[in-house]
Scaffold this motif. Structure first.
Motif, PDB file in Angstrom:
ATOM      1  N   LYS A  20       0.810  -1.214   0.000  1.00  0.00           N
ATOM      2  CA  LYS A  20       0.000   0.000   0.000  1.00  0.00           C
ATOM      3  C   LYS A  20       0.849   1.272   0.000  1.00  0.00           C
ATOM      4  CE  LYS A  20      -3.922  -2.164   2.328  1.00  0.00           C
ATOM      5  NZ  LYS A  20      -4.815  -2.123   3.518  1.00  0.00           N
ATOM      6  N   VAL A  21       2.177   1.134   0.009  1.00  0.00           N
ATOM      7  CA  VAL A  21       3.043   2.302  -0.028  1.00  0.00           C
ATOM      8  C   VAL A  21       2.928   2.981  -1.394  1.00  0.00           C
ATOM      9  CG1 VAL A  21       5.439   3.104   0.083  1.00  0.00           C
ATOM     10  CG2 VAL A  21       4.640   1.324   1.648  1.00  0.00           C
ATOM     11  N   ASP A  22       2.896   4.289  -1.384  1.00  0.00           N
ATOM     12  CA  ASP A  22       2.808   5.064  -2.626  1.00  0.00           C
ATOM     13  C   ASP A  22       4.011   4.723  -3.517  1.00  0.00           C
ATOM     14  OD1 ASP A  22       2.519   6.918  -4.611  1.00  0.00           O
ATOM     15  OD2 ASP A  22       2.787   8.672  -3.333  1.00  0.00           O
ATOM     16  N   PRO A  23       3.796   4.256  -4.726  1.00  0.00           N
ATOM     17  CA  PRO A  23       4.921   3.882  -5.596  1.00  0.00           C
ATOM     18  C   PRO A  23       5.843   5.054  -5.937  1.00  0.00           C
ATOM     19  CG  PRO A  23       2.835   3.829  -6.812  1.00  0.00           C
ATOM     20  CD  PRO A  23       2.498   3.973  -5.366  1.00  0.00           C
ATOM     21  N   VAL A  24       5.276   6.250  -6.032  1.00  0.00           N
ATOM     22  CA  VAL A  24       6.126   7.414  -6.303  1.00  0.00           C
ATOM     23  C   VAL A  24       7.022   7.683  -5.095  1.00  0.00           C
ATOM     24  CG1 VAL A  24       6.175   9.873  -6.855  1.00  0.00           C
ATOM     25  CG2 VAL A  24       4.429   8.403  -7.874  1.00  0.00           C
ATOM     26  N   ARG A  25       6.443   7.567  -3.897  1.00  0.00           N
ATOM     27  CA  ARG A  25       7.251   7.727  -2.691  1.00  0.00           C
ATOM     28  C   ARG A  25       8.385   6.713  -2.665  1.00  0.00           C
ATOM     29  NH1 ARG A  25       9.617  10.498  -0.048  1.00  0.00           N
ATOM     30  NH2 ARG A  25       7.782  11.839   0.039  1.00  0.00           N
ATOM     31  N   LEU A  26       8.066   5.478  -3.010  1.00  0.00           N
ATOM     32  CA  LEU A  26       9.075   4.415  -3.020  1.00  0.00           C
ATOM     33  C   LEU A  26      10.190   4.728  -4.001  1.00  0.00           C
ATOM     34  CD1 LEU A  26       9.431   1.748  -1.531  1.00  0.00           C
ATOM     35  CD2 LEU A  26       8.362   0.599  -3.468  1.00  0.00           C
ATOM     36  N   ARG A  27       9.846   5.212  -5.185  1.00  0.00           N
ATOM     37  CA  ARG A  27      10.869   5.562  -6.178  1.00  0.00           C
ATOM     38  C   ARG A  27      11.752   6.702  -5.699  1.00  0.00           C
ATOM     39  NH1 ARG A  27       8.528   6.980 -11.806  1.00  0.00           N
ATOM     40  NH2 ARG A  27      10.779   7.180 -12.244  1.00  0.00           N
ATOM     41  N   ILE A  28      11.133   7.727  -5.102  1.00  0.00           N
ATOM     42  CA  ILE A  28      11.918   8.871  -4.617  1.00  0.00           C
ATOM     43  C   ILE A  28      12.986   8.404  -3.630  1.00  0.00           C
ATOM     44  CG2 ILE A  28      11.793  10.950  -3.170  1.00  0.00           C
ATOM     45  CD1 ILE A  28       9.073  11.546  -4.460  1.00  0.00           C
ATOM     46  N   ASP A  29      12.599   7.540  -2.693  1.00  0.00           N
ATOM     47  CA  ASP A  29      13.540   7.108  -1.657  1.00  0.00           C
ATOM     48  C   ASP A  29      14.587   6.131  -2.196  1.00  0.00           C
ATOM     49  OD1 ASP A  29      12.245   8.689   0.144  1.00  0.00           O
ATOM     50  OD2 ASP A  29      11.070   7.083   1.043  1.00  0.00           O
ATOM     51  N   LEU A  30      14.138   5.135  -2.981  1.00  0.00           N
ATOM     52  CA  LEU A  30      15.085   4.133  -3.466  1.00  0.00           C
ATOM     53  C   LEU A  30      16.092   4.724  -4.442  1.00  0.00           C
ATOM     54  CD1 LEU A  30      12.811   0.993  -3.944  1.00  0.00           C
ATOM     55  CD2 LEU A  30      14.512   1.410  -2.174  1.00  0.00           C
ATOM     56  N   GLU A  31      15.619   5.597  -5.320  1.00  0.00           N
ATOM     57  CA  GLU A  31      16.545   6.224  -6.270  1.00  0.00           C
ATOM     58  C   GLU A  31      17.561   7.096  -5.545  1.00  0.00           C
ATOM     59  OE1 GLU A  31      16.881   5.763  -9.498  1.00  0.00           O
ATOM     60  OE2 GLU A  31      15.237   4.323  -9.614  1.00  0.00           O
ATOM     61  N   PHE A  32      17.138   7.736  -4.466  1.00  0.00           N
ATOM     62  CA  PHE A  32      18.078   8.550  -3.688  1.00  0.00           C
ATOM     63  C   PHE A  32      19.155   7.658  -3.072  1.00  0.00           C
ATOM     64  CE2 PHE A  32      19.579  10.648   0.162  1.00  0.00           C
ATOM     65  CZ  PHE A  32      19.858  11.918  -0.307  1.00  0.00           C
ATOM     66  N   LEU A  33      18.758   6.530  -2.504  1.00  0.00           N
ATOM     67  CA  LEU A  33      19.735   5.624  -1.900  1.00  0.00           C
ATOM     68  C   LEU A  33      20.702   5.080  -2.948  1.00  0.00           C
ATOM     69  CD1 LEU A  33      17.424   3.612   0.541  1.00  0.00           C
ATOM     70  CD2 LEU A  33      19.139   5.301   1.156  1.00  0.00           C
ATOM     71  N   LYS A  34      20.173   4.731  -4.114  1.00  0.00           N
ATOM     72  CA  LYS A  34      21.037   4.200  -5.173  1.00  0.00           C
ATOM     73  C   LYS A  34      22.052   5.240  -5.658  1.00  0.00           C
ATOM     74  CE  LYS A  34      17.746   0.798  -6.959  1.00  0.00           C
ATOM     75  NZ  LYS A  34      16.891   0.414  -8.118  1.00  0.00           N
ATOM     76  N   ALA A  35      21.647   6.506  -5.642  1.00  0.00           N
ATOM     77  CA  ALA A  35      22.577   7.559  -6.060  1.00  0.00           C
ATOM     78  C   ALA A  35      23.752   7.663  -5.089  1.00  0.00           C
ATOM     79  CB  ALA A  35      21.850   8.895  -6.143  1.00  0.00           C
ATOM     80  N   LEU A  36      23.505   7.311  -3.834  1.00  0.00           N
ATOM     81  CA  LEU A  36      24.573   7.365  -2.826  1.00  0.00           C
ATOM     82  C   LEU A  36      25.392   6.086  -2.802  1.00  0.00           C
ATOM     83  CD1 LEU A  36      22.571   8.943   0.141  1.00  0.00           C
ATOM     84  CD2 LEU A  36      24.046  10.120  -1.486  1.00  0.00           C
ATOM     85  N   ASN A  37      24.744   4.954  -3.079  1.00  0.00           N
ATOM     86  CA  ASN A  37      25.411   3.655  -3.021  1.00  0.00           C
ATOM     87  C   ASN A  37      24.895   2.818  -4.179  1.00  0.00           C
ATOM     88  OD1 ASN A  37      26.331   1.060  -2.464  1.00  0.00           O
ATOM     89  ND2 ASN A  37      26.152   1.343  -0.239  1.00  0.00           N
ATOM     90  N   LEU A  38      25.704   2.713  -5.251  1.00  0.00           N
ATOM     91  CA  LEU A  38      25.266   2.065  -6.481  1.00  0.00           C
ATOM     92  C   LEU A  38      25.006   0.581  -6.303  1.00  0.00           C
ATOM     93  CD1 LEU A  38      27.679   3.847  -8.994  1.00  0.00           C
ATOM     94  CD2 LEU A  38      25.284   4.381  -8.518  1.00  0.00           C
ATOM     95  N   SER A  39      25.494  -0.004  -5.193  1.00  0.00           N
ATOM     96  CA  SER A  39      25.334  -1.439  -4.992  1.00  0.00           C
ATOM     97  C   SER A  39      23.995  -1.804  -4.369  1.00  0.00           C
ATOM     98  CB  SER A  39      26.458  -1.970  -4.094  1.00  0.00           C
ATOM     99  OG  SER A  39      26.347  -1.400  -2.780  1.00  0.00           O
ATOM    100  N   ILE A  40      23.217  -0.806  -4.009  1.00  0.00           N
ATOM    101  CA  ILE A  40      21.942  -1.091  -3.358  1.00  0.00           C
ATOM    102  C   ILE A  40      20.978  -1.729  -4.340  1.00  0.00           C
ATOM    103  CG2 ILE A  40      19.851   0.025  -2.447  1.00  0.00           C
ATOM    104  CD1 ILE A  40      21.567   1.839  -0.853  1.00  0.00           C
ATOM    105  N   ASP A  41      20.326  -2.802  -3.884  1.00  0.00           N
ATOM    106  CA  ASP A  41      19.326  -3.463  -4.715  1.00  0.00           C
ATOM    107  C   ASP A  41      17.995  -2.803  -4.415  1.00  0.00           C
ATOM    108  OD1 ASP A  41      17.529  -5.050  -5.979  1.00  0.00           O
ATOM    109  OD2 ASP A  41      18.306  -6.931  -5.205  1.00  0.00           O
TER     110      ASP A  41
END
Length: 1008
Positions: free
Chosen positions: A987-1008
């Motif tokens: 039920k998590v907002d997919p846009v919210r999920l993208r905002i957070d996950l993409e931010f983490l990946k920008a900091l650490n490219l190894s994040i799945d």
């Protein structure tokens, strides 16, 4: 085999053991055969329960009734042993008791009428016959006790009686208001009740307020007469009414008591009765009948029944009419005062006291000095009296002590009850309204069933004094900050030209100069008039201004008072600045604020930090001044306890107040409400978010000091539940940093323990510790402010926004002062308004244009326009994102246009992106200034102080990745903020999920 039967004292001892060991009640039995002490004393959830057990039903019933009548117990149980038990070994006797059936009767104060009906609805016991429950087992007895306590906690009888009083008062109001000449009658009553004010106030023009206060004065004076008449051999009120009629009969009765004295409790009532026409005789007769009933309700009067009635009638009317009057909620008052008294005495669990310590606490209570410099109707003082008395009685009950205060005067030893001692020598109240202090004195007197000789309640002058050369303003208790000697003189002596300016209120006399103004007090407790500076006034009258002291009708007097107020405020600010500098010099963690405090007195344009708002105390209003007054008058080791706006924790204008608390006090408790149903307030009839604080005076600090922040998920519904809740707060000692605490009252609260170092590190905003009622989320927010994302040990560099920016644009007032919205495309592009569609996505375009209204408008636009837009106010229910990025530099009336020191869109986009991640969003929400519930705001200075992603420390590749991701996501529309998150991943907002996950990946490219 043993012969004979077990004596009652032995049997009682065994029964007490069974109740303690098998059923969890704290019970102990009297080991001697005497009727002086109860057979079995039980202590459950802070209530004193007596069990009088006997082979004789009549003896048990008689003894139980005596315990309640004498105030020894809250609840008494008469227990009949149906058979004589054989003298058998202890273990066998206990087993036999557990297998036995008994008869029991509940004895409670006579006004508690529906308890048995309540118990029958909650338990399986059979309906009592002749008042006795028959054939009950011990588990049933325990059930009856526990449900009896639950019923008392609900205070249903109190509420029912208050409603009956309201009915009669409203009837009086309606009839009085419908009479011919009611306007003249209202004016005459106003002269009686408000004649000591140094100005005219708008509420005296309102019939409902005046007639309501008049009726309440008659009721309370009548109750007092009935309570004390037997001390002075006076006739009952009804005899006077039958002889002379309701109105004249009351005057005759009160005149007879005035010969004994009791002037302040009666003299105004006598004056009011002299103004009333005979057409109100029936309504007065109804009030007398009501007073006769109320006067016998000892247990209700002991819980400030009179004060509750005052709130329900006068307080409700004042708020409905728009007057500047708020009263502390009864539960909040009892919770706050209990915490204050226990904090002062360092008493958490009275069951753990040894006898010497118990005696020491009783002696300390006998010498207790409590002051309220804005006492109003006396709610906090009456709650203090109740809790101090209750603490003493409970300690004496548990430790078998005599509950008296003893002293030796002129070689003679005397003793008195703790209640009488406190009212006569320990409780001090000051207020600017004579009618309020009269009610305070009455309320205190009605709480004790004894005759008293004096009270320390004073009306202090608020207004403009007449003078041949010039008019002088006096600001009531605030004059103690600047005119201590003169103030004391006014309490002791009244110049003939100022007769009635300051008088001492006592239920036995009015003697100017009778009150002793102490240098220091053990507890200073207040709900200061922090709302009055805004000048809330009735819309029915022409005084509709919302300026300072707006409730004052006379404009010239208002101006003189305002000038005097500014003098005092300036003096307080200078002293607070000194205290703040001393604290910064002592605490290395506060070195950031050294430059800020050096800006004091410099022109705004010369300011180095842009944080000069933190040095202004104007918006904090009178509340801050009364807080400083409490600091001045509380003794070392003493306690201050306040009801204040929640902005105390986060507001920029309260910054110096937080410095004061951190420097001169050990801040022990901070309580806020997250109860959406019952409100975020602790004062009645207001939607303002408020907090309760308890702090102990301590100029020197220990490194292990902790502050307990408490977030109530449900506010207590009654005074007794509030006391129980505060007892649980005191007992929370698991040592965890935060905990979800299930209270024995059934409520739940979040407890967050904060070290002194953390308190100092976050002195710009203490609301961060209670910004949401979920401890895990609070921890994530606090981590984000430190740059710790809590995911795979990822950390980001953070810095206060002030270090990144060259400017944070103009506020809405500056915008409207200098610009006018227009449709002319050739004018300046702006973002105008804060509608939901503007806050749906991170990228925004200008939606309007503005023209210049002033000569400096063009320079303002050129200097402050920007692409990063930070909101002033946010309504979380309709906002989708927090920060915006504008395609072109703009100004706005709702957003602060911001420029960064590091040039280029990449850094700006990265910053906006960060603020819209979950971590950035929590940083903003944690640092907000809360006004009303989910309405939140951050002023310019608060944005400047906010720790954010330090885009200047990011390498070029990371900055580029964040900017590219922003470009991909900036037009996406997440749901409303309150709908973006869920414990269910699906039920998590997919846009919210993208905002957070993409931010983490920008900091650490190894994040799945």
């Amino acid at each position: 085999m043993p012969h004979g039967f077990v004596h009652e004292t032995v049997l009682n001892s065994r029964l007490a053991s069974v109740l303690s060991e098998s059923f969890g009640l704290d019970c102990r039995a009297e080991r001697t055969s005497t009727r002086v002490r109860p057979d079995i004393r039980c202590y459950y959830n802070g209530f004193r329960i007596v069990i009088e057990a006997s082979y004789s039903k009549s003896d048990a019933e008689k003894d139980a009734a005596s315990r309640v009548e004498k105030g020894v117990a809250d609840i008494a149980i008469a227990l009949h042993y149906p058979v004589k038990y054989p003298d058998i070994p202890e273990r066998e006797l206990k087993k036999k008791l557990q297998e036995s059936s008994f008869s029991a009767m509940i004895v409670v104060p006579k006004e508690v009428r529906n308890l048995v009906r309540y118990i029958l609805g909650k338990t399986r016991v059979a309906k009592p016959v002749g008042g006795w429950f028959n054939n009950i087992r011990l588990e049933d007895l325990v059930d009856i006790i526990k449900h009896s306590v639950s019923y008392l906690l609900e205070e249903a009888e109190v509420k029912q009686e208050v409603e009956k009083v309201k009915k009669h008062i409203n009837e009086f109001i309606n009839v009085a208001n419908s009479l011919p000449g009611s306007s003249k009658l209202r004016e005459e009553i106003a002269k009686v009740l408000y004649k000591l004010y140094g100005f005219n106030v708008t509420e005296t023009r309102d019939a409902e307020v005046m007639f309501g206060q008049a009726a309440l004065s008659i009721l309370l004076s009548s109750v007092l007469y009935e309570r004390v008449k037997h001390f002075h051999d006076l006739e009952p009120l009804k005899d006077y009414v039958k002889r002379f009629g309701p109105i004249n009969g009351l005057r005759e009765a009160f005149d007879s008591l005035l010969k004994v004295n009791y002037e302040p409790a009666l003299v105004f009532t006598v004056e009011i009765l002299g103004k009333l026409p005979q057409q109100l005789s029936q309504q007065i007769n109804n009030i007398v009948d009501l007073a006769l009933r109320v006067s016998g309700m000892t247990s209700l009067l002991a819980r400030d029944f009179a004060g509750r009635v005052y709130h329900e009638i006068v307080g409700d009317i004042a708020v409905r009419k728009g007057f500047a009057t708020f009263y502390t909620e009864i539960p909040a008052a009892y919770m706050l005062t209990n915490l204050a008294i226990k904090t002062l005495l360092d008493v958490n669990d009275i069951k753990k006291l040894d006898k010497d310590r118990a005696n020491a606490v009783i002696n300390a209570l006998c010498k207790l000095k409590v002051a309220d410099f804005a006492c109003g109707s006396g709610t906090l003082l009456t709650a203090s009296l109740y809790n101090a008395s209750r603490l003493a009685k409970n300690i004496c009950f548990l430790h078998d002590l005599e509950c008296l205060c003893r002293e030796v005067e002129e070689g003679k030893e005397s003793s008195a009850s703790i209640e009488k001692t406190l009212v006569e020598k320990g409780i001090y109240g000051f207020d600017a309204l004579r009618y309020a202090t009269q009610v305070t004195a009455l309320n205190l007197a009605l709480m004790i069933p004894e005759s008293i000789t004096r009270e320390n309640i004073a009306t202090v002058y608020l207004g403009v004094m007449p003078n041949k050369t010039n008019k002088k303003a006096w600001l009531g208790s605030l004059e103690l900050l600047d005119n201590v000697k003169t103030f004391g003189g006014l309490l002791r002596w009244i110049e003939s030209g100022l007769k009635g300016v300051v008088e001492t209120v006592s239920t036995t006399r009015v003697v100017s100069g009778n009150i002793e103004l102490l240098d220091k007090y053990d507890i200073v407790i207040m709900n200061p008039p922090f709302t009055r500076a805004t000048g809330r006034v009735s819309k029915e009258f022409e005084e509709k201004r919302k300026g300072f002291f707006g409730f004052i009708a006379d404009e010239n007097n208002r101006k003189i008072l305002k000038e005097r107020y500014e003098e005092i405020r300036k003096s307080v600010k200078n002293n607070l600045m000194k205290i703040a500098r001393e604290l910064v010099d002592k605490e290395a963690v506060l070195q950031f604020y050294r430059v800020l405090l050096q800006e004091h007195g410099r022109k705004k344009e010369e300011s180095d930090t842009g944080l000069d708002q933190y040095l202004s105390i104007g918006q904090a209003g009178e509340g801050l001044l009364f807080l400083y007054l409490a600091y001045r008058y509380v003794r070392p080791g003493g306690v201050i306890a306040f009801v204040l706006p929640r902005n105390l924790l986060s507001g920029v204008s309260w910054f110096l107040a937080r410095m004061l608390l951190a420097s001169k006090f050990h801040l022990r408790y901070v309580i806020v409400s997250s109860d959406a149903e019952k409100g975020y307030n602790f004062s009645e009839n207001t939607s303002l978010s408020e907090c309760l604080i308890v702090a102990k005076r301590a100029d020197e600090h220990r490194p292990d000091e902790e502050t307990v922040f408490i977030n109530l998920l449900r506010k207590p519904k009654s005074a007794l539940e509030a006391i129980l809740l505060s007892e649980d707060m005191l007992r929370v000692s698991d040592g965890k940093k935060e905990a979800l605490v299930e209270l024995s009252s059934g409520a739940t609260c979040i407890v967050q323990r904060v070290s002194r170092r953390m308190l100092l590190e976050n002195i710009d905003n203490w609301n961060r510790f209670v910004f949401l009622p979920e401890p895990e989320v609070v921890e994530i927010g606090l981590g984000a402010l430190r740059g710790d994302l809590g995911v795979m040990d990822i950390k980001v560099p953070v810095v206060r926004l002030n270090e990144l920016v060259t400017s944070i644009g103009i506020d809405r007032h500056q915008f409207h002062d200098n610009f006018s919205p227009t449709n002319e495309v050739t004018s300046y592009p702006v973002i105008y308004g804060g509608e939901e569609e503007i806050r749906e996505k991170m990228l925004v375009k200008p939606n309007a244009y503005a023209t210049c209204k002033t000569n400096k408008a063009q320079k303002i636009y050129e200097r402050f326009n920007g692409r990063v837009l930070l909101p002033d106010r946010i309504w979380l229910d309709t906002a989708h994102v927090v920060a915006l990025f504008s395609e072109t530099p703009v100004l706005s009336n709702i957003f602060y246009a911001t420029r960064l020191k590091k040039p280029g869109e990449e850094a700006e986009k990265a910053l906006v992106y960060w603020l819209n991640t979950t971590w950035g969003l929590l940083s903003v929400v944690a640092s907000r200034e809360e006004t009303e519930g989910r309405w939140m705001r951050l002023k310019m200075a608060q944005w400047r102080m906010l720790p954010v992603l330090d885009v200047s420390k990011l390498d070029d590749k990371t900055l580029k990745r964040l900017s590219d991701i922003f470009d991909r996501l900036c037009t996406a529309k997440p749901r409303r903020i309150v709908e973006q998150f869920s414990t269910d991943p699906a039920k998590v907002d997919p846009v919210r999920l993208r905002i957070d996950l993409e931010f983490l990946k920008a900091l650490n490219l190894s994040i799945d």
